[in-house]
Each structure stands twice: as structure tokens, then as C-alpha cells.
Design an enzyme around this catalytic site. Structure first.
Site, PDB file in Angstrom:
ATOM      1  N   CYS A  87       1.096  -1.266   0.377  1.00 59.10           N
ATOM      2  CA  CYS A  87      -0.005   0.323   0.145  1.00 59.10           C
ATOM      3  C   CYS A  87       0.728   1.550  -0.019  1.00 59.10           C
ATOM      4  O   CYS A  87       0.392   2.753   0.413  1.00 59.10           O
ATOM      5  CB  CYS A  87      -0.508   0.084   1.769  1.00 59.10           C
ATOM      6  SG  CYS A  87      -2.439  -0.804   1.484  1.00 59.10           S
ATOM      7  N   HIS A 336      -8.845   3.622  -2.462  1.00 60.49           N
ATOM      8  CA  HIS A 336      -7.677   2.644  -2.749  1.00 60.49           C
ATOM      9  C   HIS A 336      -7.207   1.677  -3.639  1.00 60.49           C
ATOM     10  O   HIS A 336      -7.468   0.321  -3.454  1.00 60.49           O
ATOM     11  CB  HIS A 336      -7.729   1.588  -1.192  1.00 60.49           C
ATOM     12  CG  HIS A 336      -6.689   1.795  -0.031  1.00 60.49           C
ATOM     13  ND1 HIS A 336      -5.555   2.163  -1.232  1.00 60.49           N
ATOM     14  CD2 HIS A 336      -5.613   1.439   0.448  1.00 60.49           C
ATOM     15  CE1 HIS A 336      -4.185   1.531  -0.284  1.00 60.49           C
ATOM     16  NE2 HIS A 336      -4.362   0.429   0.584  1.00 60.49           N
TER      17      HIS A 336
END
Length: 384
Positions: A87, A336
Site C-alpha cells: 500500500c 484505495h
């Protein structure tokens, strides 16, 4: 020693997986924003593009950065490298590009990240015995088994519990993220950074949410827990890119000087804690304090994780620091796309500070937690 400055920043709209961007492969997502950034820099660039650095987590491999650079028409002479810090990949790519410029190894680098959860390949283990069908698996390990290798939702639950972040605060933060993103959309604060793609001209996720509705949602990962689908980010598609140049080549163009960048490790069982030591390191490197920072963009994977981090850093995003921490909403509202979101944070800083007219010397901070127990952070400063 030269400085590295972000002089252009763009992103695609973020699409919920399986929807408007569901048929666009990751290299095409990336190529779209790379082309836009290259066009923004245009003939004012006093040097050719030396490299393309892109973050990606779940794509098909094959060096997506190189494929995307070619698809963007940047030229056969422009290489590319793909970064996987989960991430934090998109932010790590921007930091890596800045390091190349500061070292003198490059003068102009395009950097960012891309993720297409919709078209990511289905992975399988080959049979170790050489016979039988391949065995599908959901993801590669973040850590060896002896370190726990928690799923991200379970890890967010553990961090929220360890740092005493209540369900009420998590739901309040999620509602605020959506409200801020909707306000930004209506005010046009995303317009200049967006590069529409297919039929998607705006982020499709933000919606009006009431805390009372969020409060009725069941725990998503741990029975009786506090982390729900409502206070977590969705699985998404999207890409973002920036242009990083040596300061002497920006020719009066305003931008964000990369003051410091850091990647650190932390407890693999609590990977969401990573931004805390990463932010502390970049602030120490720069001789700055959190009170000096005007805007903080953190990858909002889970509200509980964001609040655990901001509590530790002395920030109150539901109170006095609401205008500083993800002031236009974050990944909970926007979505995301894993390998891209860290770069989206840099694009957001560029819009808030450079396009928004902040004076020279204003500081911004981007940070992300990383599966496996890491944190990435970058401190930037407005130059005019």
C-alpha cells in the site's frame, strides 16, 4: 547538491473495482496519467524523461512501468522500474524518483503508481509434487508464518484494540472522510488533478453517510470487532503520477520540493503502525515538528488505523486538525487502488498546496502503512 521538485501531478478518477474502470488494464491506467503529466511538463522541460518509477502490488508483472512508459508514447529510450511496497508503493516510487534526482543520476523522472484490482490475475501455486491441479491463493505472504502474517483487516482490528480506538470514533472518521470528499467534488477541488478515463470523469465512491447508518454495520473481519466495511476502504482501480525534476530545471514553475523521505519497519503483526516511526524519521531529518506541517495526507485503509496513527502523532482529525488531515477526504471515501494510493496522496498535496496557492515554505506530509510491517513517509515544501 540539487533538490528534487514535483512540478506536475495528475490522477485518474478512482473507480470501485468491477465498475467503470473494470475493463482497463493496469498498464493502460498508468499510461493515461503518465501521458497527462508529460504533457503538463511539456516543452518547458529542459531535459528528457530519464526514468519512470511506478508502484504496483497485484498486476501481471513484466515491469508495468516499462510497459506503461511505452504505451504512453514516452519513447523507446525511456526505461522503467516497478516498485512493490504494497500500500506504500506509489509513495515509495515518488521518494525513489526524488532520490535519483538528488543524487544526480536523473534530471526528470515520472513516478507514481497504478492498480487494477478488476483485472489483476488470479494466482495459483503449482503442485510441488508435479501432479494435480494448481492451488489458487488470495495473496502472497506479507511475512513468514512465524511472524503471524495477518490479513490487513484483522491487523487493523488488532491495532485499533491496542490503541483503544473506539467504534464510535471510527464511524465518525469514515463519515467525515465521505463528507469532505463530497464537499471537495462540489467545490471543484479535484478537477485540475483528474484525467478522465472511459466513462468515469469523477471518483465514483463518495456518498453521504450518517454515523447512525454506519453504527448498524456488522464487524467485517473479527467477530464482535470494531472494523466494518463502512469504516474501511473499498477495493478500487486507479492510477496517479507526478513529474519530479531537478530544481535548476523547473524554470520558475511552482512545485513541491521533496525535503525528506523514509521507509521504516515495525511490528509485522501491527503493520498499520508503520506511519508513526516513518513520520517521526522524516520530521527529524528535516528538523521540523508536526505543528509545522500544514497538510497531512495519510492512506486511509481503515479508520481505526488512521486514528491510532494520528493519536500517536498528536493530531485530532475529528477536531482541531480536521483541516489538516486528509481535508478533502481520503481512501475511505475515494477508494484505495493499492499500488497507486500513496501517489494519490502526493497529487492531493500538490493540489492543496501548489494549485491552492499556499505560500513558499509551506510544508506537507504524505504517509502510508505497508503490509508486512512497514511505513513510508515523505515531507514536501512549497516552492514558487
Amino acid at each position: 547538491m540539487t533538490a528534487a521538485v514535483v512540478v506536475a501531478a495528475r490522477r485518474t478518477p478512482v473507480g470501485t473495482a468491477g465498475r467503470a474502470l473494470g475493463v482497463v488494464t493496469v498498464d493502460r491506467l498508468a499510461a493515461h496519467v503518465l501521458r497527462a503529466v508529460a504533457d503538463d511538463i511539456g516543452e518547458r522541460a529542459a531535459a528528457p524523461v530519464d526514468d519512470v518509477v511506478l508502484g504496483n502490488c497485484m498486476g501481471p508483472g513484466g515491469n508495468i512501468a516499462r510497459v506503461s512508459a511505452l504505451a504512453a508514447g514516452l519513447g523507446e529510450e525511456v526505461p522503467g522500474v516497478t516498485v512493490d511496497r504494497q500500500c506504500g508503493s506509489g509513495l515509495a516510487a515518488v521518494v525513489q524518483a526524488a532520490q535519483a534526482v538528488v543524487s544526480g543520476d536523473a534530471r526528470l523522472v515520472l513516478a507514481g503508481g497504478a492498480e487494477s484490482a478488476s483485472t489483476a490475475p488470479i494466482r495459483a501455486h503449482r503442485s510441488l509434487e508435479g501432479a494435480g491441479e494448481p492451488v489458487p491463493y488470495a495473496r502472497a505472504p506479507f511475512t513468514p508464518a512465524e511472524f503471524g502474517d495477518p490479513e490487513m483487516g484483522e491487523a487493523a482490528e488488532a491495532l485499533a484494540a491496542a490503541r483503544h480506538v473506539s467504534r464510535d470514533r471510527q464511524d465518525a472518521y469514515a463519515a467525515a472522510s465521505h463528507a469532505r470528499a463530497l464537499a471537495a467534488q462540489r467545490a471543484g477541488r479535484f478537477d485540475a488533478e483528474l484525467v478522465p478515463l472511459t466513462e468515469l470523469g469523477a471518483d465514483d465512491r463518495p456518498r453521504a453517510l450518517r454515523e447512525s447508518v454506519l453504527a448498524r454495520m456488522p464487524a467485517a473481519f473479527v467477530p464482535g470487532g470494531t472494523v466494518t466495511a463502512g469504516n474501511s476502504c473499498p477495493v478500487s482501480d486507479g492510477a496517479a503520477a507526478v513529474g519530479v525534476v531537478a530544481d535548476e530545471l523547473r524554470e520558475g514553475r511552482p512545485g513541491l520540493r521533496v525535503v525528506a523521505g523514509a521507509t521504516v519497519g515495525c511490528d509485522p503483526r501491527l503493520p498499520g503502525w508503520g506511519p508513526v516511526p516513518a513520520v517521526q524519521r522524516v520530521l527529524h531529518q528535516a528538523g521540523a515538528k508536526m505543528d509545522d506541517v500544514a497538510v497531512v495526507e495519510i492512506v486511509e485503509a481503515f479508520a481505526g488505523q488512521v486514528l491510532a496513527v494520528t493519536d500517536a502523532l498528536g493530531l485530532d482529525p475529528l477536531g482541531g486538525d480536521a483541516a489538516r488531515v486528509c481535508p478533502d477526504g481520503g481512501a475511505i471515501a475515494l477508494g484505495h487502488p493499492w499500488g497507486a494510493t500513496g501517489a494519490v496522496c502526493v497529487v492531493r498535496l500538490f493540489s492543496r498546496l501548489v494549485r491552492g496557492g499556499a505560500p513558499a515554505g509551506t510544508l506537507g506530509l504524505a504517509t502510508a502503512a505497508v503490509g508486512g510491517g512497514m511505513g513510508v513517509a515523505a515531507l514536501v515544501e512549497v516552492v514558487r
